[in-house]
Design a protein around this motif. Structure first.
Motif, PDB file in Angstrom:
ATOM      1  N   ALA A  51       7.371   3.420  -3.941  1.00  5.30           N
ATOM      2  CA  ALA A  51       7.905   2.129  -3.497  1.00  5.30           C
ATOM      3  C   ALA A  51       9.385   2.277  -3.174  1.00  5.30           C
ATOM      4  CB  ALA A  51       7.700   1.061  -4.567  1.00  5.30           C
ATOM      5  N   CYS A  52       9.834   1.541  -2.171  1.00  2.00           N
ATOM      6  CA  CYS A  52      11.251   1.562  -1.783  1.00  2.00           C
ATOM      7  C   CYS A  52      12.022   0.604  -2.693  1.00  2.00           C
ATOM      8  CB  CYS A  52      11.392   1.142  -0.329  1.00  2.00           C
ATOM      9  SG  CYS A  52      13.115   1.045   0.241  1.00  2.00           S
ATOM     10  N   CYS A  55      13.743  -2.347   0.079  1.00  2.45           N
ATOM     11  CA  CYS A  55      12.964  -3.380   0.775  1.00  2.45           C
ATOM     12  C   CYS A  55      11.612  -3.648   0.136  1.00  2.45           C
ATOM     13  CB  CYS A  55      12.773  -3.007   2.242  1.00  2.45           C
ATOM     14  SG  CYS A  55      11.645  -1.607   2.506  1.00  2.45           S
ATOM     15  N   GLY A  56      11.229  -2.845  -0.851  1.00  2.89           N
ATOM     16  CA  GLY A  56       9.975  -3.082  -1.546  1.00  2.89           C
ATOM     17  C   GLY A  56       8.743  -2.524  -0.863  1.00  2.89           C
ATOM     18  N   HIS A  57       8.912  -1.766   0.224  1.00  6.67           N
ATOM     19  CA  HIS A  57       7.763  -1.182   0.924  1.00  6.67           C
ATOM     20  C   HIS A  57       7.013  -0.215   0.003  1.00  6.67           C
ATOM     21  CE1 HIS A  57       5.418   0.588   4.199  1.00  6.67           C
ATOM     22  NE2 HIS A  57       5.765   1.777   3.744  1.00  6.67           N
ATOM     23  N   TRP A  58       5.676  -0.296   0.056  1.00  2.00           N
ATOM     24  CA  TRP A  58       4.827   0.597  -0.754  1.00  2.00           C
ATOM     25  C   TRP A  58       4.159   1.613   0.168  1.00  2.00           C
ATOM     26  CZ3 TRP A  58       1.814  -0.888  -5.630  1.00  2.00           C
ATOM     27  CH2 TRP A  58       2.613  -1.699  -6.468  1.00  2.00           C
ATOM     28  N   CYS A 363      12.085   5.816   3.003  1.00  2.00           N
ATOM     29  CA  CYS A 363      11.308   4.647   3.398  1.00  2.00           C
ATOM     30  C   CYS A 363      11.235   4.563   4.922  1.00  2.00           C
ATOM     31  CB  CYS A 363      11.951   3.378   2.838  1.00  2.00           C
ATOM     32  SG  CYS A 363      11.147   1.861   3.391  1.00  2.00           S
ATOM     33  N   CYS A 387       1.996  -3.880  -0.791  1.00  2.00           N
ATOM     34  CA  CYS A 387       2.461  -4.778   0.268  1.00  2.00           C
ATOM     35  C   CYS A 387       2.216  -4.155   1.637  1.00  2.00           C
ATOM     36  CB  CYS A 387       3.949  -5.076   0.105  1.00  2.00           C
ATOM     37  SG  CYS A 387       4.333  -5.858  -1.469  1.00  2.00           S
TER      38      CYS A 387
END
Length: 396
Positions: A51-52, A55-58, A363, A387
């Motif tokens: 996870a980043c 930005c929360g990117h998975w 990411c 996400c």
């Protein structure tokens, strides 16, 4: 057509039916290879989630099978191997030499892979070392890196050994470096005659020692007289040895090796389509002139899988081997002596990094740092819906 088509996609879709149609007739090694390629970078092998922090990117990354027959797994293995071999290069021209088995012998080799592939290595390397040591030719002890290929461009069974050979070697007393001529290493007709004699003599010895098997259409060859009659045409025929002029330099050698050392049968880049007609892929037709060699072929799916399976290697068989100056037992000392005679400062060997914790790439959304937040085992999926995911996954 799909630019992202992979061998694993074909095996996952058509593999179960193909195995069912050939139940009881497939060697265990082939079944293991198919299973590894089908499961490569899928939930079957487990993986991890990154996870980043920004930005929360998975991103889900599934583990690789690391099977040496898997086209998807060989890139990293080839790069690692080449990094280790880079320090072995000498500042001389390198020749590309190819020894190929005649079709009649190749048919026997298909049923006796471990024994005859080993004999191919042995006869080809001994031929090179013997002719190179002859004072009438080079009169030197050379080094060889040899790679076995069992396929033609159309996936047919075509066993041959590619060799990369420095243009010269050490004198018998080790006091001089003897260089080959700029565009000539050894006479190919002489190489072909000795290769034929060595191979056929030892092939007959293997037969007499009862180390060969014959099945199907070749079953009659179990009789010695039938076996000798079968070999008669290749005894009088010329065995072709192919030799290319030197590469442009050490970098060109590495570029060439990167295409040959860890490849098996076909790369994913050559796959063009997979549909009801079968599998469409690119191949080279060497009978055509250079401008028209690139061709496209479509094989029925069953036939495509059958042809790929022809090239599964026996368990534990080494398809990359080194001889002479490059043999592992004396490589460091021989190369040090060669560099000394060539007045070359040795290049420090690149340090091979030990395997450590998984470090995810940046990411793809914001370039931030990805952190592994979850590891999941075989046949499991990560907990909780991510996400955003990359279904292709990566190597863990």
């Amino acid at each position: 057509m799909s630019a992202s088509l992979e061998l694993g996609d074909i095996f996952r879709a058509a593999g179960p039916a193909w195995r069912a149609a050939h139940a009881g007739r497939l060697p265990l090694q082939q079944l293991k290879v198919m299973s590894a390629i089908e499961h490569c970078r899928t939930a079957a092998l487990g993986g991890h989630v990154a996870a980043c922090g920004d930005c929360g990117h998975w991103r889900i990354a599934y583990n690789s099978c690391r099977n040496r027959h898997c086209p998807r797994c060989q890139g990293n293995a080839a790069r690692t191997w080449l990094a280790e071999r880079e320090a072995d290069l000498l500042p001389v021209g390198y020749f590309h030499v190819v020894f190929t088995l005649p079709a009649r012998i190749a048919d026997i080799a298909l049923q006796n892979k471990a024994v005859l592939y080993a004999l191919l290595f042995q006869a080809a390397s001994e031929t090179m070392m013997t002719i190179a040591a002859d004072p009438r030719h080079l009169g030197a002890r050379i080094g060889i890196t040899a790679v076995l290929h069992s396929w033609g461009s159309a996936l047919t069974h075509h066993p041959h050994v590619h060799m990369i050979v420095p243009g010269g070697g050490l004198s018998p007393d080790g006091q001089r470096w003897i260089s080959s001529r700029p565009a000539f290493l050894l006479p190919v007709r002489v190489l072909g005659k000795l290769f034929r004699r060595l191979f056929l003599t030892r092939l007959l010895a293997l037969f007499d020692a009862d180390r060969l098997v014959f099945r199907g259409q070749l079953a009659p060859l179990a009789d010695r007289r039938a076996f000798l009659r079968y070999l008669a045409p290749v005894r009088s025929r010329r065995w072709v040895v192919y030799a290319k002029p030197p590469f442009a330099g050490p970098k060109a050698v590495l570029a060439y090796l990167s295409r040959y050392t860890h490849r098996v049968a076909i790369s994913n880049r050559r796959l063009l389509a997979f549909d009801e007609r079968g599998v469409t892929f690119r191949y080279k037709d060497y009978r055509r002139d250079t401008a028209h060699q690139q061709q496209v072929m479509t094989l029925g799916t069953d036939e495509f899988i059958r042809r790929f399976m022809l090239h599964v290697l026996p368990r534990g068989f080494h398809r990359i081997r080194h001889y002479g100056l490059l043999a592992s037992s004396n490589r460091k000392a021989s190369l040090a002596r060669a560099r000394d005679l060539l007045n070359v400062i040795p290049t420090p060997a690149a340090e091979v990094q030990e395997s450590g914790p998984v470090t995810p790439p940046p990411c793809p959304c914001c370039g931030g740092q990805m952190v592994v937040i979850q590891v999941f085992v075989r046949w499991c999926q990560p907990r909780g819906p991510p996400c955003a995911t990359d279904p292709a996954g990566g190597s863990a």
